[in-house]
Design a protein around this motif. Structure first.
Motif, mmCIF file in Angstrom:
data_model
loop_
_atom_site.group_PDB
_atom_site.id
_atom_site.type_symbol
_atom_site.label_atom_id
_atom_site.label_comp_id
_atom_site.label_asym_id
_atom_site.label_seq_id
_atom_site.Cartn_x
_atom_site.Cartn_y
_atom_site.Cartn_z
ATOM 1 N N THR A 177 -5.792 4.154 -5.232
ATOM 2 C CA THR A 177 -4.878 4.913 -4.381
ATOM 3 C C THR A 177 -4.922 6.389 -4.742
ATOM 4 O O THR A 177 -4.966 7.257 -3.865
ATOM 5 C CB THR A 177 -3.438 4.389 -4.524
ATOM 6 O OG1 THR A 177 -3.404 3.008 -4.172
ATOM 7 C CG2 THR A 177 -2.489 5.159 -3.624
ATOM 8 N N ILE A 222 0.836 -1.204 0.000
ATOM 9 C CA ILE A 222 0.000 0.000 0.000
ATOM 10 C C ILE A 222 0.870 1.253 0.000
ATOM 11 O O ILE A 222 0.625 2.215 -0.725
ATOM 12 C CB ILE A 222 -0.951 0.001 1.217
ATOM 13 C CG1 ILE A 222 -1.968 -1.141 1.086
ATOM 14 C CG2 ILE A 222 -1.677 1.340 1.339
ATOM 15 C CD1 ILE A 222 -2.850 -1.312 2.308
ATOM 16 N N ALA A 270 1.127 4.171 -2.893
ATOM 17 C CA ALA A 270 0.921 5.593 -2.616
ATOM 18 C C ALA A 270 2.109 6.421 -3.105
ATOM 19 O O ALA A 270 1.938 7.490 -3.691
ATOM 20 C CB ALA A 270 0.709 5.811 -1.112
ATOM 21 N N GLU A 280 -6.006 9.301 -2.242
ATOM 22 C CA GLU A 280 -4.990 10.259 -1.808
ATOM 23 C C GLU A 280 -5.187 11.650 -2.401
ATOM 24 O O GLU A 280 -4.882 12.655 -1.752
ATOM 25 C CB GLU A 280 -3.599 9.736 -2.198
ATOM 26 C CG GLU A 280 -3.195 8.433 -1.516
ATOM 27 C CD GLU A 280 -2.893 8.635 -0.048
ATOM 28 O OE1 GLU A 280 -2.469 9.744 0.315
ATOM 29 O OE2 GLU A 280 -3.074 7.684 0.731
ATOM 30 N N ASP A 316 -3.723 1.215 -8.465
ATOM 31 C CA ASP A 316 -3.139 2.554 -8.502
ATOM 32 C C ASP A 316 -4.219 3.627 -8.596
ATOM 33 O O ASP A 316 -4.101 4.702 -8.002
ATOM 34 C CB ASP A 316 -2.181 2.679 -9.693
ATOM 35 C CG ASP A 316 -0.939 1.812 -9.527
ATOM 36 O OD1 ASP A 316 -0.598 1.519 -8.376
ATOM 37 O OD2 ASP A 316 -0.343 1.443 -10.544
#
Length: 333
Positions: free
Chosen positions: A56, A9, A13, A60, A53
């Motif tokens: 993420t 993970i 990120a 984020e 991806d």
């Protein structure tokens, strides 16, 4: 196993943060092509690697993802594949509509409006019952303004009309994607309070109602107590306005101490703090024009100036009269 998972993970990120904006754009475009059925079987297999991806990136950097989705939909809106609309419009509500501190993304709002205005005129792709149609309704209800009232259905229109009128509402049943209700209750700030200030309005009302949260299923007795308290809320609290002074501090147009309340302290994300600081700079602590209060006229930056028709006429008369007087003085020389 747990350490390995956390490492994967963390690496994902870092990969997302290390990519350029163009690489992020391509990442989301490729993922979207898979979701709308435009990939070959071999390309589809790669999509599962891309998916991690993308998730993420969305988690984020939701603002970046939202901006890219808007770019994609602007390009594909009237294209031959309607799936782009059906998949991306719901993302607007997920990424922005559920963010209480957001003022609403203007590109996303305009695309949602475009869909609803098109509905009923596009016989080839009726969308009245599609998820995209319902999520566009929800998004405009919580982040839209007066221009959106006429394109919403009855239930959503009712909520937006009250928000436009300046009321901070708690609804017995929250709006949901199927139009049949979702959470047992929900807080909707007024249009004036849309943005970071909505966080403070919500917390102040929760203080008054004696509630910790609004988005949970309450027991029957607890729910009855909650709505009894809400129904007895003083009108000035339901129509309160919060803004930020020149120092970025939250200010309210209601004497909270009168109700045993205080301005809450909220640990805001850095992005929200930066936005507040940017918007409040130079405002000298002035409230929005529609913040209420006797004789209130000044406007904080970014709000509408109180130019009423009589005032405009008066200014026009002064300008014309002054010009005529100056012409007479010059012509006599």
């Amino acid at each position: 196993m747990k350490k390995t998972l956390m490492m994967v993970i963390g690496m994902a990120a870092l990969c997302v943060h290390g990519t350029t904006l163009e690489e992020k754009r391509e990442l989301l475009r490729e993922s979207m092509r898979g979701r709308v059925g435009e990939l070959t079987p071999d390309e589809q297999n790669r999509r599962w690697q891309v998916g991690a991806d993308v998730n993420t990136l969305i988690g984020e950097e939701p603002d970046v993802a939202l901006s890219i989705y808007c770019e994609i939909l602007e390009d594909k809106f009237d294209g031959p594949n309607p799936r782009y609309v059906d998949v991306i419009i719901p993302m607007f509500y997920r990424l922005d509509g559920k963010n209480t501190a957001s003022r609403g993304d203007q590109k996303a709002l305009d695309l949602a409006r475009r869909l609803l205005r098109q509905t009923g005129r596009d016989n080839e792709r009726p969308r009245q019952t599609s998820e995209a149609y319902m999520m566009a309704q929800m998004y405009l209800t919580v982040k839209g303004d007066a221009r959106d009232i006429d394109i919403l259905d009855f239930n959503h229109r009712r909520v937006l009309e009250r928000r436009v009128a300046g009321t901070n509402r708690i609804e017995r049943v929250a709006l949901s994607s199927d139009g049949l209700g979702g959470e047992p209750c929900a807080f909707y700030p007024s249009v004036t309070n849309t943005g970071p200030q909505a966080l403070y309005v919500g917390e102040i009302l929760r203080q008054y109602w004696g509630l910790e949260v609004l988005d949970k299923f309450y027991e029957d007795a607890e729910r009855f107590r909650m709505f009894e308290k809400v129904s007895q809320t003083p009108p000035e609290l339901l129509t309160m306005v919060v803004w930020f002074d020149a120092g970025g501090n939250p200010v309210c147009n209601v004497d909270l101490a009168k109700y045993g309340l205080a301005m809450p302290e909220i640990d805001l994300p850095q992005k929200v703090k930066d936005e507040i600081r940017r918007r409040s700079s130079g405002s000298a602590g002035l409230p929005p024009c529609n913040a209420g209060g006797a004789g209130q006229k000044p406007c904080a930056p970014g709000t509408t100036a109180p130019w009423s028709p009589p005032l405009l006429i008066g200014v026009a008369i002064l300008i014309i009269g002054g010009g005529f007087y100056a012409w007479r003085k010059i012509s006599k020389r």
